[in-house]
Design a protein around this motif. Sequence first.
Motif, PDB file in Angstrom:
ATOM      1  N   ASP A 130      30.522  41.403  36.972  1.00 38.30           N
ATOM      2  CA  ASP A 130      30.911  42.420  37.959  1.00 38.30           C
ATOM      3  C   ASP A 130      32.350  42.194  38.390  1.00 38.30           C
ATOM      4  O   ASP A 130      32.732  41.078  38.744  1.00 38.30           O
ATOM      5  N   GLU A 158      30.776  48.809  29.045  1.00 39.11           N
ATOM      6  CA  GLU A 158      31.245  48.978  30.418  1.00 39.11           C
ATOM      7  C   GLU A 158      30.285  49.915  31.143  1.00 39.11           C
ATOM      8  O   GLU A 158      29.966  50.998  30.652  1.00 39.11           O
ATOM      9  N   ILE A 193      38.426  39.721  29.520  1.00 36.52           N
ATOM     10  CA  ILE A 193      38.460  40.079  30.946  1.00 36.52           C
ATOM     11  C   ILE A 193      39.263  39.020  31.691  1.00 36.52           C
ATOM     12  O   ILE A 193      38.952  37.832  31.614  1.00 36.52           O
ATOM     13  N   ARG A 194      40.304  39.459  32.416  1.00 40.97           N
ATOM     14  CA  ARG A 194      41.122  38.492  33.157  1.00 40.97           C
ATOM     15  C   ARG A 194      40.331  37.943  34.340  1.00 40.97           C
ATOM     16  O   ARG A 194      39.760  38.702  35.142  1.00 40.97           O
ATOM     17  N   GLY A 195      40.332  36.635  34.498  1.00 39.11           N
ATOM     18  CA  GLY A 195      39.462  35.975  35.456  1.00 39.11           C
ATOM     19  C   GLY A 195      39.614  36.439  36.890  1.00 39.11           C
ATOM     20  O   GLY A 195      38.637  36.551  37.628  1.00 39.11           O
ATOM     21  N   ASP A 196      40.834  36.763  37.306  1.00 34.86           N
ATOM     22  CA  ASP A 196      41.032  37.069  38.725  1.00 34.86           C
ATOM     23  C   ASP A 196      40.484  38.426  39.121  1.00 34.86           C
ATOM     24  O   ASP A 196      40.541  38.788  40.296  1.00 34.86           O
ATOM     25  N   THR A 197      39.923  39.168  38.177  1.00 39.07           N
ATOM     26  CA  THR A 197      39.303  40.458  38.503  1.00 39.07           C
ATOM     27  C   THR A 197      37.794  40.324  38.657  1.00 39.07           C
ATOM     28  O   THR A 197      37.116  41.302  38.989  1.00 39.07           O
ATOM     29  N   ILE A 198      37.272  39.123  38.419  1.00 36.26           N
ATOM     30  CA  ILE A 198      35.820  38.918  38.359  1.00 36.26           C
ATOM     31  C   ILE A 198      35.267  38.492  39.709  1.00 36.26           C
ATOM     32  O   ILE A 198      35.843  37.643  40.384  1.00 36.26           O
ATOM     33  N   ILE A 199      34.131  39.097  40.090  1.00 37.20           N
ATOM     34  CA  ILE A 199      33.397  38.644  41.276  1.00 37.20           C
ATOM     35  C   ILE A 199      32.291  37.675  40.861  1.00 37.20           C
ATOM     36  O   ILE A 199      32.238  36.566  41.338  1.00 37.20           O
ATOM     37  N   ILE A 200      31.379  38.146  39.992  1.00 37.95           N
ATOM     38  CA  ILE A 200      30.272  37.274  39.557  1.00 37.95           C
ATOM     39  C   ILE A 200      30.001  37.424  38.059  1.00 37.95           C
ATOM     40  O   ILE A 200      30.335  38.445  37.440  1.00 37.95           O
ATOM     41  N   LEU A 201      29.378  36.400  37.509  1.00 31.93           N
ATOM     42  CA  LEU A 201      28.771  36.431  36.169  1.00 31.93           C
ATOM     43  C   LEU A 201      27.335  35.988  36.320  1.00 31.93           C
ATOM     44  O   LEU A 201      27.038  35.075  37.098  1.00 31.93           O
ATOM     45  N   ARG A 258      31.139  47.113  35.908  1.00 31.16           N
ATOM     46  CA  ARG A 258      30.334  46.029  35.354  1.00 31.16           C
ATOM     47  C   ARG A 258      30.462  46.009  33.836  1.00 31.16           C
ATOM     48  O   ARG A 258      30.411  47.063  33.191  1.00 31.16           O
ATOM     49  N   PHE A 259      30.616  44.832  33.271  1.00 37.65           N
ATOM     50  CA  PHE A 259      30.552  44.676  31.823  1.00 37.65           C
ATOM     51  C   PHE A 259      29.300  43.884  31.479  1.00 37.65           C
ATOM     52  O   PHE A 259      28.954  42.924  32.171  1.00 37.65           O
ATOM     53  N   LYS A 289      36.011  43.305  40.620  1.00 36.32           N
ATOM     54  CA  LYS A 289      36.409  43.710  41.968  1.00 36.32           C
ATOM     55  C   LYS A 289      36.558  45.215  42.113  1.00 36.32           C
ATOM     56  O   LYS A 289      36.448  45.753  43.210  1.00 36.32           O
ATOM     57  N   ASN A 290      36.818  45.920  41.025  1.00 39.62           N
ATOM     58  CA  ASN A 290      36.993  47.379  41.117  1.00 39.62           C
ATOM     59  C   ASN A 290      35.681  48.139  40.969  1.00 39.62           C
ATOM     60  O   ASN A 290      35.688  49.362  40.800  1.00 39.62           O
TER      61      ASN A 290
END
Lengths: 75, 75, 75, 75, 75, 75, 75
Positions: free
Chosen positions: C22, C49, C64-72, C28-29, C24-25
């Motif tokens: 998931d 997506e 996927i760039r890490g700083d855009t990620i909330i959770i895995l 979900r992938f 930040k925008n």
Amino acid sequence: MEENSRPLDALNAARGKSVLVDLKNGTRFVGKLKAFDIHINVVLDEAEEHKDGEVKRKLGTVFIRGDTIIILSPA
Amino acid sequence: MEENSRPLDALNAARGKSVLVDLKNGTRFVGKLKAFDIHINVVLDEAEEHKDGEVKRKLGTVFIRGDTIIILSPA
Amino acid sequence: MEENSRPLDALNAARGKSVLVDLKNGTRFVGKLKAFDIHINVVLDEAEEHKDGEVKRKLGTVFIRGDTIIILSPA
Amino acid sequence: MEENSRPLDALNAARGKSVLVDLKNGTRFVGKLKAFDIHINVVLDEAEEHKDGEVKRKLGTVFIRGDTIIILSPA
Amino acid sequence: MEENSRPLDALNAARGKSVLVDLKNGTRFVGKLKAFDIHINVVLDEAEEHKDGEVKRKLGTVFIRGDTIIILSPA
Amino acid sequence: MEENSRPLDALNAARGKSVLVDLKNGTRFVGKLKAFDIHINVVLDEAEEHKDGEVKRKLGTVFIRGDTIIILSPA
Amino acid sequence: MEENSRPLDALNAARGKSVLVDLKNGTRFVGKLKAFDIHINVVLDEAEEHKDGEVKRKLGTVFIRGDTIIILSPA
């Protein structure tokens, strides 16, 4: 083919040439690329600020802080 | 099975190929991946900017600052 | 009981398996976790997506760039 | 009185116990704290996502990127 | 007069005492300062969350991630 | 003329004097500058919080996290 | 032609001269550049704050935190 070329090589190739710089706040600067560093801090000469496709002001030399930049491209 | 593959390996495999790059501001760039670094700063050749599914402008070479990028994927 | 387990151990255990990511925008992938690093940059294979609960596009491999990620999480 | 206790000591004391984690986007996760690191990346087991006071989904194991976290507290 | 005092000295002086912590999202926590580190990650005991001047919930021990904090002050 | 003066020299010169500190959220603090560090974390004594030109509260000592600060200036 | 000039050289050339500094929140400061560092923290003397093209206040000396800055340019 240039394998292993690095992003800053592209900036180096643009040194002294006209570039556009788009910022996160929607502003565009167009000017001659004079200097840059690894933070992508950039100095343009003969810089113009564009907003909504129009020249908003002429600034001469401008220092742009790297973290506000989205893209740079030859103009 | 390639255990311990790293994310930058995937970028390396895409070098010289067509990729799409989606940015945090909703813009997409499509072009040939020429260079990248550990900050995910990226240089595309033959780059097109897309917005809302349409080509907005053709930019030739474009340097994209890594911290504006959400994803990269083969186009 | 595994004392002192580290967060990246959980990502390592998910390698090669289906995960959801998931952003930040609000995107979900879902895909197979191929690679990750300490910045939580992630590569998924067979990635889809999702937006508002629907599959929006199929992307194959995606970085996927890490700083855009909330959770895995395992999917 | 424990002088000079450090914030990560509090997380260590919560390991294996139920915690709530509030995120910057208004989401709350509740689950068993399995792992954390100095970036406050966190792994929860038996995790539930809450939104507006209701359980939105059950996720099993979830990796939460530290920079999205506001607070952690025993649940 | 203490010349060259450092900001963390002020936090150290508040250890074990009641403090208020205002966050970027408009939330305030009030509690006893138990621990802090150089990132200004903070642990409060007997913590209460305030919103719009009212106690919203009592949390016991709470770990607050430093980058969400605006100010700390004796309560 | 002081060539090569550094920004922190200006903060050092203000130590023990009254300063105003404007924050990214529109709040202003006015107080006596007691301490600062390289992150521009700041401690004020006899601090007042101003909002829309009015004193909103008196805080005594306040620790302000540097990344929330826009400017500091003698008051 | 000065090959390999760096962005901070441009700031150094502006030391002691009048510059404008545009911030991310839409504010502009105009003043004499007294000091700067690698974070682009900046100190101006005889500083004026402008908003919407008008002088809003005169501040004397002002310390501006670098991460709030978009551009600097000779005024």
